[in-house]
Design a protein around this motif. Sequence first.
Motif, PDB file in Angstrom:
ATOM      1  N   VAL A 160       0.824  -1.212   0.000  1.00  0.00           N
ATOM      2  CA  VAL A 160       0.000   0.000   0.000  1.00  0.00           C
ATOM      3  C   VAL A 160       0.857   1.259   0.000  1.00  0.00           C
ATOM      4  O   VAL A 160       0.535   2.247  -0.680  1.00  0.00           O
ATOM      5  CB  VAL A 160      -0.963  -0.015   1.196  1.00  0.00           C
ATOM      6  N   GLU A 161       1.951   1.240   0.734  1.00  0.00           N
ATOM      7  CA  GLU A 161       2.805   2.434   0.813  1.00  0.00           C
ATOM      8  C   GLU A 161       3.324   2.814  -0.574  1.00  0.00           C
ATOM      9  O   GLU A 161       3.303   3.994  -0.961  1.00  0.00           O
ATOM     10  CB  GLU A 161       3.974   2.185   1.767  1.00  0.00           C
ATOM     11  N   ALA A 162       3.797   1.830  -1.346  1.00  0.00           N
ATOM     12  CA  ALA A 162       4.328   2.113  -2.683  1.00  0.00           C
ATOM     13  C   ALA A 162       3.214   2.559  -3.628  1.00  0.00           C
ATOM     14  O   ALA A 162       3.408   3.477  -4.441  1.00  0.00           O
ATOM     15  CB  ALA A 162       5.026   0.881  -3.239  1.00  0.00           C
ATOM     16  N   LEU A 163       2.057   1.946  -3.528  1.00  0.00           N
ATOM     17  CA  LEU A 163       0.928   2.336  -4.372  1.00  0.00           C
ATOM     18  C   LEU A 163       0.480   3.756  -4.055  1.00  0.00           C
ATOM     19  O   LEU A 163       0.182   4.546  -4.959  1.00  0.00           O
ATOM     20  CB  LEU A 163      -0.233   1.365  -4.178  1.00  0.00           C
ATOM     21  N   THR A 164       0.445   4.072  -2.758  1.00  0.00           N
ATOM     22  CA  THR A 164       0.042   5.409  -2.332  1.00  0.00           C
ATOM     23  C   THR A 164       0.999   6.463  -2.873  1.00  0.00           C
ATOM     24  O   THR A 164       0.581   7.508  -3.397  1.00  0.00           O
ATOM     25  CB  THR A 164      -0.018   5.483  -0.802  1.00  0.00           C
ATOM     26  N   THR A 203      -8.396   2.232  -0.198  1.00  0.00           N
ATOM     27  CA  THR A 203      -7.991   0.914   0.274  1.00  0.00           C
ATOM     28  C   THR A 203      -9.080   0.314   1.150  1.00  0.00           C
ATOM     29  O   THR A 203      -9.849   1.037   1.807  1.00  0.00           O
ATOM     30  CB  THR A 203      -6.685   0.972   1.084  1.00  0.00           C
ATOM     31  N   THR A 204      -9.129  -0.998   1.138  1.00  0.00           N
ATOM     32  CA  THR A 204     -10.022  -1.740   2.033  1.00  0.00           C
ATOM     33  C   THR A 204      -9.431  -3.127   2.224  1.00  0.00           C
ATOM     34  O   THR A 204      -8.588  -3.579   1.435  1.00  0.00           O
ATOM     35  CB  THR A 204     -11.448  -1.832   1.465  1.00  0.00           C
ATOM     36  N   GLU A 205      -9.857  -3.821   3.275  1.00  0.00           N
ATOM     37  CA  GLU A 205      -9.370  -5.171   3.525  1.00  0.00           C
ATOM     38  C   GLU A 205     -10.235  -6.191   2.796  1.00  0.00           C
ATOM     39  O   GLU A 205     -11.406  -5.935   2.488  1.00  0.00           O
ATOM     40  CB  GLU A 205      -9.373  -5.457   5.025  1.00  0.00           C
ATOM     41  N   LEU A 206      -9.668  -7.355   2.533  1.00  0.00           N
ATOM     42  CA  LEU A 206     -10.363  -8.383   1.765  1.00  0.00           C
ATOM     43  C   LEU A 206     -11.675  -8.794   2.434  1.00  0.00           C
ATOM     44  O   LEU A 206     -12.685  -9.001   1.751  1.00  0.00           O
ATOM     45  CB  LEU A 206      -9.452  -9.609   1.599  1.00  0.00           C
ATOM     46  N   LYS A 207     -11.684  -8.887   3.753  1.00  0.00           N
ATOM     47  CA  LYS A 207     -12.896  -9.290   4.458  1.00  0.00           C
ATOM     48  C   LYS A 207     -14.015  -8.272   4.234  1.00  0.00           C
ATOM     49  O   LYS A 207     -15.171  -8.635   3.969  1.00  0.00           O
ATOM     50  CB  LYS A 207     -12.614  -9.442   5.947  1.00  0.00           C
ATOM     51  N   THR A 208     -13.691  -6.995   4.333  1.00  0.00           N
ATOM     52  CA  THR A 208     -14.687  -5.939   4.102  1.00  0.00           C
ATOM     53  C   THR A 208     -15.156  -5.960   2.653  1.00  0.00           C
ATOM     54  O   THR A 208     -16.350  -5.815   2.369  1.00  0.00           O
ATOM     55  CB  THR A 208     -14.091  -4.566   4.443  1.00  0.00           C
ATOM     56  N   VAL A 237      -7.989  -0.489  -3.811  1.00  0.00           N
ATOM     57  CA  VAL A 237      -7.009  -1.536  -3.518  1.00  0.00           C
ATOM     58  C   VAL A 237      -7.549  -2.406  -2.395  1.00  0.00           C
ATOM     59  O   VAL A 237      -7.846  -1.904  -1.299  1.00  0.00           O
ATOM     60  CB  VAL A 237      -5.645  -0.945  -3.107  1.00  0.00           C
ATOM     61  N   VAL A 238      -7.688  -3.695  -2.664  1.00  0.00           N
ATOM     62  CA  VAL A 238      -8.137  -4.659  -1.665  1.00  0.00           C
ATOM     63  C   VAL A 238      -6.900  -5.370  -1.138  1.00  0.00           C
ATOM     64  O   VAL A 238      -6.205  -6.061  -1.892  1.00  0.00           O
ATOM     65  CB  VAL A 238      -9.122  -5.665  -2.290  1.00  0.00           C
ATOM     66  N   THR A 239      -6.607  -5.195   0.129  1.00  0.00           N
ATOM     67  CA  THR A 239      -5.398  -5.776   0.695  1.00  0.00           C
ATOM     68  C   THR A 239      -5.666  -7.174   1.254  1.00  0.00           C
ATOM     69  O   THR A 239      -6.741  -7.455   1.775  1.00  0.00           O
ATOM     70  CB  THR A 239      -4.828  -4.888   1.803  1.00  0.00           C
ATOM     71  N   TYR A 240      -4.663  -8.028   1.139  1.00  0.00           N
ATOM     72  CA  TYR A 240      -4.770  -9.390   1.668  1.00  0.00           C
ATOM     73  C   TYR A 240      -3.463  -9.758   2.353  1.00  0.00           C
ATOM     74  O   TYR A 240      -2.412  -9.135   2.115  1.00  0.00           O
ATOM     75  CB  TYR A 240      -5.082 -10.378   0.544  1.00  0.00           C
ATOM     76  N   THR A 241      -3.511 -10.796   3.178  1.00  0.00           N
ATOM     77  CA  THR A 241      -2.310 -11.310   3.833  1.00  0.00           C
ATOM     78  C   THR A 241      -1.903 -12.672   3.272  1.00  0.00           C
ATOM     79  O   THR A 241      -0.723 -12.988   3.201  1.00  0.00           O
ATOM     80  CB  THR A 241      -2.512 -11.418   5.356  1.00  0.00           C
ATOM     81  N   ASP A 242      -2.885 -13.468   2.875  1.00  0.00           N
ATOM     82  CA  ASP A 242      -2.622 -14.788   2.322  1.00  0.00           C
ATOM     83  C   ASP A 242      -3.291 -14.867   0.944  1.00  0.00           C
ATOM     84  O   ASP A 242      -4.514 -14.799   0.842  1.00  0.00           O
ATOM     85  CB  ASP A 242      -3.192 -15.875   3.241  1.00  0.00           C
ATOM     86  N   PRO A 243      -2.514 -15.027  -0.132  1.00  0.00           N
ATOM     87  CA  PRO A 243      -3.119 -15.044  -1.469  1.00  0.00           C
ATOM     88  C   PRO A 243      -4.106 -16.193  -1.678  1.00  0.00           C
ATOM     89  O   PRO A 243      -4.972 -16.105  -2.553  1.00  0.00           O
ATOM     90  CB  PRO A 243      -1.911 -15.174  -2.413  1.00  0.00           C
ATOM     91  N   GLU A 244      -4.010 -17.244  -0.882  1.00  0.00           N
ATOM     92  CA  GLU A 244      -4.966 -18.348  -0.995  1.00  0.00           C
ATOM     93  C   GLU A 244      -6.386 -17.873  -0.712  1.00  0.00           C
ATOM     94  O   GLU A 244      -7.359 -18.431  -1.239  1.00  0.00           O
ATOM     95  CB  GLU A 244      -4.591 -19.480  -0.043  1.00  0.00           C
ATOM     96  N   GLU A 245      -6.499 -16.816   0.102  1.00  0.00           N
ATOM     97  CA  GLU A 245      -7.828 -16.299   0.447  1.00  0.00           C
ATOM     98  C   GLU A 245      -8.534 -15.679  -0.758  1.00  0.00           C
ATOM     99  O   GLU A 245      -9.764 -15.578  -0.782  1.00  0.00           O
ATOM    100  CB  GLU A 245      -7.704 -15.254   1.559  1.00  0.00           C
ATOM    101  N   LEU A 246      -7.755 -15.275  -1.759  1.00  0.00           N
ATOM    102  CA  LEU A 246      -8.345 -14.645  -2.932  1.00  0.00           C
ATOM    103  C   LEU A 246      -9.151 -15.628  -3.778  1.00  0.00           C
ATOM    104  O   LEU A 246     -10.099 -15.244  -4.460  1.00  0.00           O
ATOM    105  CB  LEU A 246      -7.248 -14.041  -3.814  1.00  0.00           C
TER     106      LEU A 246
END
Length: 492
Positions: free
Chosen positions: A285-289, A343-348, A367-376
């Motif tokens: 997110v920092e680089a995208l911002t 930005t928002t989190e994947l769960k939201t 931008v939808v942020t995630y921690t584990d790509p398997e969740e996508l």
Amino acid sequence: MSAIQGYNPRTGEPFGEPIESTSDAELDAIVAKAVASGWSATTSEQRAEALERVADALDAESELLVSTADSETALGRPRLSGELKRTTNQLRLFASVLREGSYLEATIDTADATTVPPRPELRRILRSIGPVAVFAASNFPFAFSVAGGDTASALAAGSPVIVKAHPSHPRTSHETARIVAATLPEGVFGIVHGLAAGPRLVQHPAVKAVGFTGSTGGGRALFDLATSRPEPIPFYGELGSVNPTVILPGAATEETAAGFAGSLTLGVGQFCTNPGLLFAPASMVEALTAAVDASSGGPMLNERMQQGYRSGVDSLAGSDLVELAATGTDPAQGYSVAPKLFTTELKTFAANLGTLTEEHFGPAAVVVTYTDPEELLAVLPQLPGSLTATVHASAQEHELTGRVGAALQAVAGRLIFNAWPTGVAVAWGMQHGGPWPATTNSLFTSVGATAIRRWLVPVTYQSWPEELLPPELQAGNPLGIPRRFDGVLGTR
């Protein structure tokens, strides 16, 4: 009757003399000339030569066309010069499609009394569907407008074309139409102007199909008109698309962030392939911002689009579903806007997918942020239909990339790897379409050689005398085109 006035988006000031709206009587006369033109009876070679003449005529007046379009769209002379060349290249591509001949899907089955049931001699070919209405796009005053891909492919198919001009560039449309009409036989090409002309054209009983590039709301309204006619007709609409992009951890770099910002803001975000939805690791997110903060906006095509963009991003920013992460520079002149990144989190996102996948035409993205790509993998198949879907990954992530691509395959017409979706090549292999709401019919493309298939319908000649058959189906294949003979594809 009201006239259509063009405006300079850089200043908001009127540009050029207004164009009078087309009356009902004038529209009827234009359609009648199209019906009487005899264009469908011309040979493939005659149509190929005509398309090449149109391309040459447009190239010859490129200075006037580009100058006029720049004043009405503010897209810039370099971009518009390239777009005009793309437009004339499209016309030449379809000339080559006509000469190659496979677009006809010529098929011959010889008689066989031993089959059950017995088979008569069958010869099948595609023919023109009839006169076609084409709605010009706002954001591509050449390539998707008066002489754009829909017009080129329909003319190639043998269909006369009546264009509904877009009010964002009336003088550009007028000049382009003047050149095209003067180059083709009378009645083969016509143009209409004004808000009322669009619905009337779709409902005209002599119009047999419609091509449209524009908003979801406008396209859906015209689609409903086309399908509710006493004689329903095909409506090929290219509508809204958020073009999801997945960035896997191995590609979460500053270079990728810069590439995203460049694609997002290209043409002030006024591309149907604009990457409006991004899935990325939270660490990116920092680089995208930073990349979007450093970007610049510019004037949109018209005041309505500017207000629509501002209203949409303001509404999104006012919700509790996202955070505003970055705002680029706004030149603050004419119809200009600033790039926006949320930005928002994947769960939201997953819990509010309908709201957060709405298209905001312009340089804005979520931008939808995630921690584990398997969740996508559980979320991606739920996305609305899009023209494109993109994956950025490292060489070590190919197995995961394959699974992400499989999840995206059902929701997009074109899958892109380690590149950006803005930019659509004009080629045989291009698919510019996708599930609703990207298009109204995902079976077809509006860009590339196979776009011609939208304007063709099949006819079979059963036991027909040889001398009465079209040359494409005659014995010996006098034109040498690809044909399927007793199930075998070749040139027999």
